[in-house]
Design a protein around this motif. Structure first.
Motif, PDB file in Angstrom:
ATOM      1  N   GLY A  68       0.815  -1.212   0.000  1.00 35.36           N
ATOM      2  CA  GLY A  68       0.000   0.000   0.000  1.00 35.36           C
ATOM      3  C   GLY A  68       0.848   1.261   0.000  1.00 35.36           C
ATOM      4  N   TYR A  69       1.900   1.275   0.823  1.00 35.16           N
ATOM      5  CA  TYR A  69       2.798   2.430   0.859  1.00 35.16           C
ATOM      6  C   TYR A  69       3.517   2.616  -0.478  1.00 35.16           C
ATOM      7  CZ  TYR A  69       2.170   2.369   5.944  1.00 35.16           C
ATOM      8  OH  TYR A  69       1.631   2.405   7.207  1.00 35.16           O
ATOM      9  N   MET A  70       3.946   1.502  -1.092  1.00 32.97           N
ATOM     10  CA  MET A  70       4.667   1.601  -2.363  1.00 32.97           C
ATOM     11  C   MET A  70       3.761   2.106  -3.478  1.00 32.97           C
ATOM     12  SD  MET A  70       7.584   1.358  -3.804  1.00 32.97           S
ATOM     13  CE  MET A  70       8.590   0.383  -2.689  1.00 32.97           C
ATOM     14  N   LEU A  71       2.517   1.646  -3.502  1.00 32.10           N
ATOM     15  CA  LEU A  71       1.566   2.142  -4.493  1.00 32.10           C
ATOM     16  C   LEU A  71       1.326   3.636  -4.298  1.00 32.10           C
ATOM     17  CD1 LEU A  71      -1.035  -0.789  -4.565  1.00 32.10           C
ATOM     18  CD2 LEU A  71       0.467  -0.093  -6.438  1.00 32.10           C
ATOM     19  N   GLY A  72       1.183   4.056  -3.043  1.00 31.67           N
ATOM     20  CA  GLY A  72       0.982   5.477  -2.758  1.00 31.67           C
ATOM     21  C   GLY A  72       2.175   6.313  -3.161  1.00 31.67           C
ATOM     22  N   LEU A  73       3.373   5.800  -2.880  1.00 31.62           N
ATOM     23  CA  LEU A  73       4.596   6.510  -3.253  1.00 31.62           C
ATOM     24  C   LEU A  73       4.715   6.644  -4.763  1.00 31.62           C
ATOM     25  CD1 LEU A  73       7.424   7.697  -2.719  1.00 31.62           C
ATOM     26  CD2 LEU A  73       8.291   5.349  -2.615  1.00 31.62           C
ATOM     27  N   SER A  74       4.506   5.549  -5.492  1.00 38.17           N
ATOM     28  CA  SER A  74       4.628   5.567  -6.946  1.00 38.17           C
ATOM     29  C   SER A  74       3.610   6.513  -7.579  1.00 38.17           C
ATOM     30  CB  SER A  74       4.436   4.156  -7.515  1.00 38.17           C
ATOM     31  OG  SER A  74       5.367   3.258  -6.960  1.00 38.17           O
ATOM     32  N   PHE A  75       2.393   6.467  -7.057  1.00 33.56           N
ATOM     33  CA  PHE A  75       1.330   7.300  -7.628  1.00 33.56           C
ATOM     34  C   PHE A  75       1.566   8.779  -7.357  1.00 33.56           C
ATOM     35  CE2 PHE A  75      -2.902   9.274  -7.569  1.00 33.56           C
ATOM     36  CZ  PHE A  75      -3.355   8.890  -8.825  1.00 33.56           C
ATOM     37  N   CYS A  76       1.980   9.117  -6.139  1.00 31.86           N
ATOM     38  CA  CYS A  76       2.134  10.527  -5.761  1.00 31.86           C
ATOM     39  C   CYS A  76       3.452  11.128  -6.247  1.00 31.86           C
ATOM     40  CB  CYS A  76       2.026  10.679  -4.245  1.00 31.86           C
ATOM     41  SG  CYS A  76       0.406  10.276  -3.573  1.00 31.86           S
ATOM     42  N   SER A  77       4.580  10.460  -5.928  1.00 30.41           N
ATOM     43  CA  SER A  77       5.895  11.051  -6.172  1.00 30.41           C
ATOM     44  C   SER A  77       6.363  10.939  -7.614  1.00 30.41           C
ATOM     45  CB  SER A  77       6.949  10.414  -5.260  1.00 30.41           C
ATOM     46  OG  SER A  77       6.861  10.949  -3.958  1.00 30.41           O
ATOM     47  N   ILE A  78       5.776  10.024  -8.385  1.00 30.56           N
ATOM     48  CA  ILE A  78       6.191   9.906  -9.782  1.00 30.56           C
ATOM     49  C   ILE A  78       5.026  10.176 -10.729  1.00 30.56           C
ATOM     50  CG2 ILE A  78       7.117   8.391 -11.564  1.00 30.56           C
ATOM     51  CD1 ILE A  78       8.895   7.116  -9.597  1.00 30.56           C
ATOM     52  N   TYR A  79       3.962   9.391 -10.624  1.00 32.63           N
ATOM     53  CA  TYR A  79       2.873   9.521 -11.597  1.00 32.63           C
ATOM     54  C   TYR A  79       2.261  10.922 -11.566  1.00 32.63           C
ATOM     55  CZ  TYR A  79      -1.439   8.525 -14.131  1.00 32.63           C
ATOM     56  OH  TYR A  79      -2.478   8.552 -15.026  1.00 32.63           O
ATOM     57  N   ILE A  80       1.767  11.329 -10.407  1.00 32.77           N
ATOM     58  CA  ILE A  80       1.155  12.656 -10.287  1.00 32.77           C
ATOM     59  C   ILE A  80       2.198  13.750 -10.484  1.00 32.77           C
ATOM     60  CG2 ILE A  80       0.057  14.263  -8.678  1.00 32.77           C
ATOM     61  CD1 ILE A  80      -1.854  12.202  -9.806  1.00 32.77           C
ATOM     62  N   HIS A  81       3.354  13.604  -9.856  1.00 34.38           N
ATOM     63  CA  HIS A  81       4.390  14.634  -9.929  1.00 34.38           C
ATOM     64  C   HIS A  81       4.872  14.858 -11.362  1.00 34.38           C
ATOM     65  CE1 HIS A  81       7.855  17.035  -8.740  1.00 34.38           C
ATOM     66  NE2 HIS A  81       8.607  16.252  -9.505  1.00 34.38           N
ATOM     67  N   GLN A  82       5.200  13.784 -12.063  1.00 38.72           N
ATOM     68  CA  GLN A  82       5.741  13.916 -13.412  1.00 38.72           C
ATOM     69  C   GLN A  82       4.712  14.473 -14.392  1.00 38.72           C
ATOM     70  OE1 GLN A  82       8.860  13.464 -14.607  1.00 38.72           O
ATOM     71  NE2 GLN A  82       9.615  13.048 -12.550  1.00 38.72           N
ATOM     72  N   LEU A  83       3.487  13.977 -14.328  1.00 44.68           N
ATOM     73  CA  LEU A  83       2.467  14.435 -15.272  1.00 44.68           C
ATOM     74  C   LEU A  83       2.093  15.895 -15.044  1.00 44.68           C
ATOM     75  CD1 LEU A  83      -0.018  11.446 -15.710  1.00 44.68           C
ATOM     76  CD2 LEU A  83       1.740  12.260 -17.268  1.00 44.68           C
ATOM     77  N   THR A  84       1.825  16.259 -13.805  1.00 47.32           N
ATOM     78  CA  THR A  84       1.417  17.639 -13.544  1.00 47.32           C
ATOM     79  C   THR A  84       2.553  18.619 -13.809  1.00 47.32           C
ATOM     80  OG1 THR A  84       1.886  17.218 -11.190  1.00 47.32           O
ATOM     81  CG2 THR A  84      -0.412  17.076 -11.900  1.00 47.32           C
ATOM     82  N   LEU A  85       3.791  18.211 -13.521  1.00 48.67           N
ATOM     83  CA  LEU A  85       4.924  19.085 -13.822  1.00 48.67           C
ATOM     84  C   LEU A  85       5.116  19.218 -15.333  1.00 48.67           C
ATOM     85  CD1 LEU A  85       7.341  20.755 -12.890  1.00 48.67           C
ATOM     86  CD2 LEU A  85       8.677  18.629 -12.768  1.00 48.67           C
ATOM     87  N   GLY A  86       5.005  18.088 -16.045  1.00 53.98           N
ATOM     88  CA  GLY A  86       5.181  18.119 -17.494  1.00 53.98           C
ATOM     89  C   GLY A  86       4.160  18.997 -18.194  1.00 53.98           C
TER      90      GLY A  86
END
Length: 308
Positions: A68-86
Motif C-alpha cells: 500500500g505504501y509503495m503504491l501510494g509513493l509511486s502514484f504521488c511522487s512519480i505519476y502525479i508529480h511527473q504528469l502535472t509538472l510536465g
C-alpha cells in the motif's frame, strides 16, 4: 569526513541533478507530449534500476505490508508529480515552476509535522523560512521580495499539484525506509509508476513517436537515468535524517535550475541570484545540522538494539 558531511555532499549532488530536470523537461516537451515523455523516462529508469537492485540485493519482492505504501509513493511522487509538472511547464515559465517546486521542503515539513508529529523547533522553522526567502530571491528577479511575483493560472496550479504530490510521497518513503533499502524503494516506485503511465498512454491513446534530433534523444536518455539515480540518494537521506530535514536540501533546486538555465539556455544571472544562494545555503545549514544532531542523540539513546 564524517557520515554527516557525506550525507550533505550526496544531497547537494541530488539537488544538482534534479535542478537540471526542470530545464531538460522544458526542452523536451517541445518534442514529446508530457505523458509520453514521462512514460519513456520512467521506463528507461526502470530498465536501469531493476537489474541493478537484483544484482546488488538479489531480490525484488516486496513484503505484503509495504504494498500500500509503495503504491501510494509511486502514484504521488512519480505519476502525479511527473504528469502535472510536465503539463504545467507548458503553460508557465521555468522560473515560476522552479519557485513552486521550491515549496516542496515547506510542504513536506508541514505534512511531516501533521502526520508523524516531527519536532519543528524555532531553528528549523527559521531555516525553512530563510530557505524559502532564498527561493524568492533566486526566482523572483527584480520582484523577488514580493511573496507571489506571478499570476496563479492553470500552469502554476498544475506545478503546485506536482509539488504537493511529491511532498505526500515523501511521507510514504519514511514508512518504507524502515523495512526496505533505498535502492529497492527507488526501483519499485519507478516500475509501478511505469505501469501506471503505460496504462494512461493506452487509455488516452497518446500518439507514440520518437522523431527528434539526435541531441534531443541523448538529453532524453540523460533525463531518464540521472534523476532515478538521484532518487536513491534522496531516499538514503530520508532514511538517515528524516523527510523534513532531507527535504530542506530541495530549497537548492531553483538555484541549481538557474545555473543550468544560464549554461544551457543562455539566461542572465544577476546579484539577487547570489543573495538567494546565500539564503538557501544558510537555511539548509540551520534546518539540517540541528536535526542531524538530534538524530544522532536519539540513536545513542537507543543503544545497540538499533544496529541489530
Amino acid at each position: 569526513m564524517g557520515s554527516s558531511t557525506w550525507t550533505r555532499i550526496l544531497l547537494i549532488l541530488v539537488v544538482s541533478i534534479w535542478g537540471s530536470n526542470v530545464v531538460m523537461m522544458k526542452y523536451l516537451v517541445e518534442y514529446f507530449s508530457p505523458l509520453l515523455l514521462s512514460t519513456i523516462r520512467m521506463t528507461i529508469a526502470s530498465l536501469l534500476l531493476i537489474p541493478l537492485v537484483w544484482l546488488l540485493e538479489g531480490r525484488l519482492r516486496l513484503p505484503k505490508r509495504t504494498l500500500g505504501y509503495m503504491l501510494g509513493l509511486s502514484f504521488c511522487s512519480i505519476y502525479i508529480h511527473q504528469l502535472t509538472l510536465g503539463y504545467g511547464v507548458q503553460y508557465t515559465t521555468a522560473s515560476t515552476a522552479a519557485l513552486i517546486i521550491g515549496t516542496i521542503p515547506l510542504l513536506t515539513s508541514l505534512l511531516g509535522y501533521c502526520v508523524y508529529k516531527e519536532r519543528m523547533n524555532l531553528r528549523k522553522w527559521l531555516g525553512i523560512l530563510l530557505g524559502f526567502l532564498g527561493v524568492l530571491f533566486v526566482i523572483g528577479g527584480s520582484g523577488g521580495l514580493r511573496l507571489w511575483p506571478f499570476t496563479f493560472g492553470s500552469g502554476e496550479f498544475l506545478v503546485f499539484l506536482a509539488a504537493l504530490g511529491y511532498a505526500v510521497g515523501n511521507l510514504f518513503v519514511k514508512k518504507l525506509s524502515e523495512v526496505l533499502s533505498p535502492l529497492l524503494i527507488t526501483a519499485q516506485m519507478h516500475l509501478l509508476a511505469s505501469v501506471f503511465l503505460w496504462l494512461s498512454v493506452l487509455l488516452w491513446k497518446d500518439p507514440i513517436h520518437l522523431s527528434a534530433p539526435t541531441l534531443t534523444l541523448w538529453v532524453l536518455l540523460l533525463s531518464s537515468t540521472a534523476p532515478a539515480l538521484a532518487t536513491i540518494g534522496f531516499n538514503m537521506g530520508i532514511q538517515r535524517i528524516g523527510p523534513a530535514s532531507t527535504s530542506m536540501f530541495l530549497n537548492g533546486i531553483p538555484a541549481a535550475s538557474m545555473i543550468f538555465a544560464v549554461l544551457f539556455l543562455g539566461e542572465a544571472i544577476h546579484l539577487f541570484h547570489f543573495a538567494g544562494f546565500a539564503c538557501i545555503v544558510t537555511g539548509i545549514y540551520l534546518g539540517s545540522s540541528h536535526a542531524k544532531e538530534n538524530h544522532n542523540h536519539r540513536q545513542q539513546s537507543k543503544g545497540q538494539f538499533k544496529n541489530v
